[in-house]
Design a protein around this motif. Structure first.
Motif, PDB file in Angstrom:
ATOM      1  N   MET A 195     -22.203 -76.553 -61.264  1.00  0.00           N
ATOM      2  CA  MET A 195     -23.431 -75.801 -61.159  1.00  0.00           C
ATOM      3  C   MET A 195     -24.178 -76.190 -59.890  1.00  0.00           C
ATOM      4  SD  MET A 195     -24.873 -73.446 -62.792  1.00  0.00           S
ATOM      5  CE  MET A 195     -26.245 -72.626 -62.127  1.00  0.00           C
ATOM      6  N   GLU A 196     -24.051 -77.447 -59.507  1.00  0.00           N
ATOM      7  CA  GLU A 196     -24.721 -77.907 -58.289  1.00  0.00           C
ATOM      8  C   GLU A 196     -24.255 -77.109 -57.076  1.00  0.00           C
ATOM      9  OE1 GLU A 196     -25.242 -81.962 -55.577  1.00  0.00           O
ATOM     10  OE2 GLU A 196     -24.141 -82.061 -57.455  1.00  0.00           O
ATOM     11  N   ARG A 197     -22.955 -76.831 -56.995  1.00  0.00           N
ATOM     12  CA  ARG A 197     -22.421 -76.050 -55.871  1.00  0.00           C
ATOM     13  C   ARG A 197     -22.953 -74.621 -55.877  1.00  0.00           C
ATOM     14  NH1 ARG A 197     -16.203 -76.617 -55.300  1.00  0.00           N
ATOM     15  NH2 ARG A 197     -16.692 -75.413 -53.446  1.00  0.00           N
ATOM     16  N   VAL A 198     -23.181 -74.047 -57.063  1.00  0.00           N
ATOM     17  CA  VAL A 198     -23.772 -72.706 -57.154  1.00  0.00           C
ATOM     18  C   VAL A 198     -25.182 -72.743 -56.574  1.00  0.00           C
ATOM     19  CG1 VAL A 198     -24.623 -70.930 -58.726  1.00  0.00           C
ATOM     20  CG2 VAL A 198     -22.433 -72.000 -59.174  1.00  0.00           C
ATOM     21  N   ILE A 199     -25.991 -73.686 -57.015  1.00  0.00           N
ATOM     22  CA  ILE A 199     -27.386 -73.785 -56.584  1.00  0.00           C
ATOM     23  C   ILE A 199     -27.492 -74.043 -55.086  1.00  0.00           C
ATOM     24  CG2 ILE A 199     -29.486 -75.190 -56.821  1.00  0.00           C
ATOM     25  CD1 ILE A 199     -28.679 -75.499 -59.811  1.00  0.00           C
ATOM     26  N   LYS A 200     -26.546 -74.799 -54.534  1.00  0.00           N
ATOM     27  CA  LYS A 200     -26.561 -75.097 -53.103  1.00  0.00           C
ATOM     28  C   LYS A 200     -25.917 -73.997 -52.263  1.00  0.00           C
ATOM     29  CE  LYS A 200     -26.752 -80.108 -53.375  1.00  0.00           C
ATOM     30  NZ  LYS A 200     -26.101 -81.368 -52.981  1.00  0.00           N
ATOM     31  N   GLY A 201     -25.396 -72.943 -52.900  1.00  0.00           N
ATOM     32  CA  GLY A 201     -24.782 -71.845 -52.165  1.00  0.00           C
ATOM     33  C   GLY A 201     -23.471 -72.222 -51.510  1.00  0.00           C
ATOM     34  N   GLN A 202     -22.673 -73.048 -52.163  1.00  0.00           N
ATOM     35  CA  GLN A 202     -21.450 -73.586 -51.567  1.00  0.00           C
ATOM     36  C   GLN A 202     -20.162 -72.965 -52.098  1.00  0.00           C
ATOM     37  OE1 GLN A 202     -21.988 -77.732 -52.511  1.00  0.00           O
ATOM     38  NE2 GLN A 202     -23.116 -78.120 -50.632  1.00  0.00           N
ATOM     39  N   ILE A 203     -20.240 -71.876 -52.834  1.00  0.00           N
ATOM     40  CA  ILE A 203     -19.016 -71.318 -53.411  1.00  0.00           C
ATOM     41  C   ILE A 203     -18.534 -70.102 -52.632  1.00  0.00           C
ATOM     42  CG2 ILE A 203     -17.966 -70.314 -55.463  1.00  0.00           C
ATOM     43  CD1 ILE A 203     -19.739 -72.181 -57.111  1.00  0.00           C
ATOM     44  N   ASN A 204     -19.319 -69.036 -52.591  1.00  0.00           N
ATOM     45  CA  ASN A 204     -19.007 -67.843 -51.806  1.00  0.00           C
ATOM     46  C   ASN A 204     -17.588 -67.327 -52.026  1.00  0.00           C
ATOM     47  OD1 ASN A 204     -21.602 -67.872 -50.587  1.00  0.00           O
ATOM     48  ND2 ASN A 204     -20.897 -69.511 -49.265  1.00  0.00           N
ATOM     49  N   SER A 205     -17.164 -67.193 -53.256  1.00  0.00           N
ATOM     50  CA  SER A 205     -15.820 -66.698 -53.580  1.00  0.00           C
ATOM     51  C   SER A 205     -15.817 -65.190 -53.756  1.00  0.00           C
ATOM     52  CB  SER A 205     -15.323 -67.338 -54.880  1.00  0.00           C
ATOM     53  OG  SER A 205     -15.068 -68.700 -54.679  1.00  0.00           O
ATOM     54  N   ASP A 206     -14.632 -64.607 -53.583  1.00  0.00           N
ATOM     55  CA  ASP A 206     -14.459 -63.176 -53.830  1.00  0.00           C
ATOM     56  C   ASP A 206     -14.573 -62.870 -55.317  1.00  0.00           C
ATOM     57  OD1 ASP A 206     -13.811 -62.451 -51.100  1.00  0.00           O
ATOM     58  OD2 ASP A 206     -11.866 -63.407 -51.436  1.00  0.00           O
ATOM     59  N   VAL A 207     -14.020 -63.760 -56.141  1.00  0.00           N
ATOM     60  CA  VAL A 207     -13.993 -63.569 -57.587  1.00  0.00           C
ATOM     61  C   VAL A 207     -14.618 -64.796 -58.240  1.00  0.00           C
ATOM     62  CG1 VAL A 207     -12.506 -63.324 -59.623  1.00  0.00           C
ATOM     63  CG2 VAL A 207     -11.860 -62.231 -57.467  1.00  0.00           C
ATOM     64  N   ILE A 208     -15.575 -64.559 -59.137  1.00  0.00           N
ATOM     65  CA  ILE A 208     -16.082 -65.660 -59.947  1.00  0.00           C
ATOM     66  C   ILE A 208     -15.802 -65.333 -61.406  1.00  0.00           C
ATOM     67  CG2 ILE A 208     -17.825 -66.480 -58.327  1.00  0.00           C
ATOM     68  CD1 ILE A 208     -19.921 -65.028 -60.049  1.00  0.00           C
ATOM     69  N   ILE A 209     -15.494 -66.348 -62.159  1.00  0.00           N
ATOM     70  CA  ILE A 209     -15.193 -66.193 -63.577  1.00  0.00           C
ATOM     71  C   ILE A 209     -16.342 -66.820 -64.350  1.00  0.00           C
ATOM     72  CG2 ILE A 209     -13.538 -66.711 -65.408  1.00  0.00           C
ATOM     73  CD1 ILE A 209     -11.799 -67.318 -62.545  1.00  0.00           C
ATOM     74  N   LEU A 210     -16.962 -66.032 -65.217  1.00  0.00           N
ATOM     75  CA  LEU A 210     -18.069 -66.504 -66.040  1.00  0.00           C
ATOM     76  C   LEU A 210     -17.670 -66.415 -67.500  1.00  0.00           C
ATOM     77  CD1 LEU A 210     -20.999 -64.584 -64.347  1.00  0.00           C
ATOM     78  CD2 LEU A 210     -20.491 -67.007 -64.120  1.00  0.00           C
ATOM     79  N   GLY A 211     -18.232 -67.279 -68.316  1.00  0.00           N
ATOM     80  CA  GLY A 211     -17.973 -67.197 -69.741  1.00  0.00           C
ATOM     81  C   GLY A 211     -18.048 -68.545 -70.401  1.00  0.00           C
ATOM     82  N   SER A 212     -17.495 -68.589 -71.615  1.00  0.00           N
ATOM     83  CA  SER A 212     -17.510 -69.837 -72.374  1.00  0.00           C
ATOM     84  C   SER A 212     -16.088 -70.319 -72.613  1.00  0.00           C
ATOM     85  CB  SER A 212     -18.294 -69.662 -73.673  1.00  0.00           C
ATOM     86  OG  SER A 212     -17.723 -68.639 -74.448  1.00  0.00           O
ATOM     87  N   SER A 213     -15.751 -70.699 -73.802  1.00  0.00           N
ATOM     88  CA  SER A 213     -14.508 -71.429 -74.062  1.00  0.00           C
ATOM     89  C   SER A 213     -13.221 -70.671 -73.742  1.00  0.00           C
ATOM     90  CB  SER A 213     -14.470 -71.901 -75.510  1.00  0.00           C
ATOM     91  OG  SER A 213     -14.626 -70.800 -76.384  1.00  0.00           O
ATOM     92  N   ILE A 214     -13.173 -69.372 -73.920  1.00  0.00           N
ATOM     93  CA  ILE A 214     -11.934 -68.630 -73.633  1.00  0.00           C
ATOM     94  C   ILE A 214     -11.567 -68.772 -72.155  1.00  0.00           C
ATOM     95  CG2 ILE A 214     -10.864 -66.351 -73.513  1.00  0.00           C
ATOM     96  CD1 ILE A 214     -12.430 -65.678 -76.082  1.00  0.00           C
ATOM     97  N   GLY A 215     -12.539 -68.609 -71.287  1.00  0.00           N
ATOM     98  CA  GLY A 215     -12.288 -68.750 -69.854  1.00  0.00           C
ATOM     99  C   GLY A 215     -11.931 -70.159 -69.451  1.00  0.00           C
ATOM    100  N   ALA A 216     -12.415 -71.127 -70.196  1.00  0.00           N
ATOM    101  CA  ALA A 216     -12.112 -72.525 -69.882  1.00  0.00           C
ATOM    102  C   ALA A 216     -10.667 -72.857 -70.204  1.00  0.00           C
ATOM    103  CB  ALA A 216     -13.042 -73.454 -70.655  1.00  0.00           C
ATOM    104  N   ARG A 217     -10.100 -72.158 -71.175  1.00  0.00           N
ATOM    105  CA  ARG A 217      -8.728 -72.459 -71.605  1.00  0.00           C
ATOM    106  C   ARG A 217      -7.675 -71.588 -70.945  1.00  0.00           C
ATOM    107  NH1 ARG A 217      -9.656 -71.346 -77.277  1.00  0.00           N
ATOM    108  NH2 ARG A 217     -11.812 -71.947 -77.239  1.00  0.00           N
ATOM    109  N   GLY A 218      -8.016 -70.341 -70.624  1.00  0.00           N
ATOM    110  CA  GLY A 218      -6.949 -69.434 -70.247  1.00  0.00           C
ATOM    111  C   GLY A 218      -7.021 -68.799 -68.877  1.00  0.00           C
ATOM    112  N   ILE A 219      -8.058 -69.058 -68.103  1.00  0.00           N
ATOM    113  CA  ILE A 219      -8.176 -68.411 -66.805  1.00  0.00           C
ATOM    114  C   ILE A 219      -8.191 -69.485 -65.725  1.00  0.00           C
ATOM    115  CG2 ILE A 219      -9.585 -66.928 -65.339  1.00  0.00           C
ATOM    116  CD1 ILE A 219     -10.665 -65.640 -67.909  1.00  0.00           C
ATOM    117  N   LEU A 220      -7.220 -69.407 -64.832  1.00  0.00           N
ATOM    118  CA  LEU A 220      -7.115 -70.380 -63.756  1.00  0.00           C
ATOM    119  C   LEU A 220      -7.430 -69.713 -62.428  1.00  0.00           C
ATOM    120  CD1 LEU A 220      -3.772 -72.094 -64.819  1.00  0.00           C
ATOM    121  CD2 LEU A 220      -6.097 -72.904 -65.243  1.00  0.00           C
TER     122      LEU A 220
END
Length: 66
Positions: free
Chosen positions: A1-26
């Motif tokens: 989250m720190e990288r989000v707040i500092k504007g350090q990600i700038n990706s084409d695709v971001i994945i948001l969610g809870s446990s399903i995304g943590a287990r199955g999306i790389l």
């Protein structure tokens, strides 16, 4: 989250969610199979309000790719 707040990600695709995304999306797999950068911002146990906060913060401080 720190990288989000500092504007350090700038990706084409971001994945948001809870446990399903943590287990199955790389993010690395998305990057390997596409020409897009990806970052996984999934937090297990989170709710929609938190996802909205992460998305709005990301959009407000991370630069749009050209």
């Amino acid at each position: 989250m720190e990288r989000v707040i500092k504007g350090q990600i700038n990706s084409d695709v971001i994945i948001l969610g809870s446990s399903i995304g943590a287990r199955g999306i790389l993010a690395e797999q998305i990057e390997d199979q596409s020409n897009f950068s990806a970052f996984n911002l999934v937090y297990p146990g989170s709710n929609i309000k938190f996802h909205e906060f992460v998305l709005s913060t990301y959009l407000s401080v991370n630069k749009k790719k050209q």
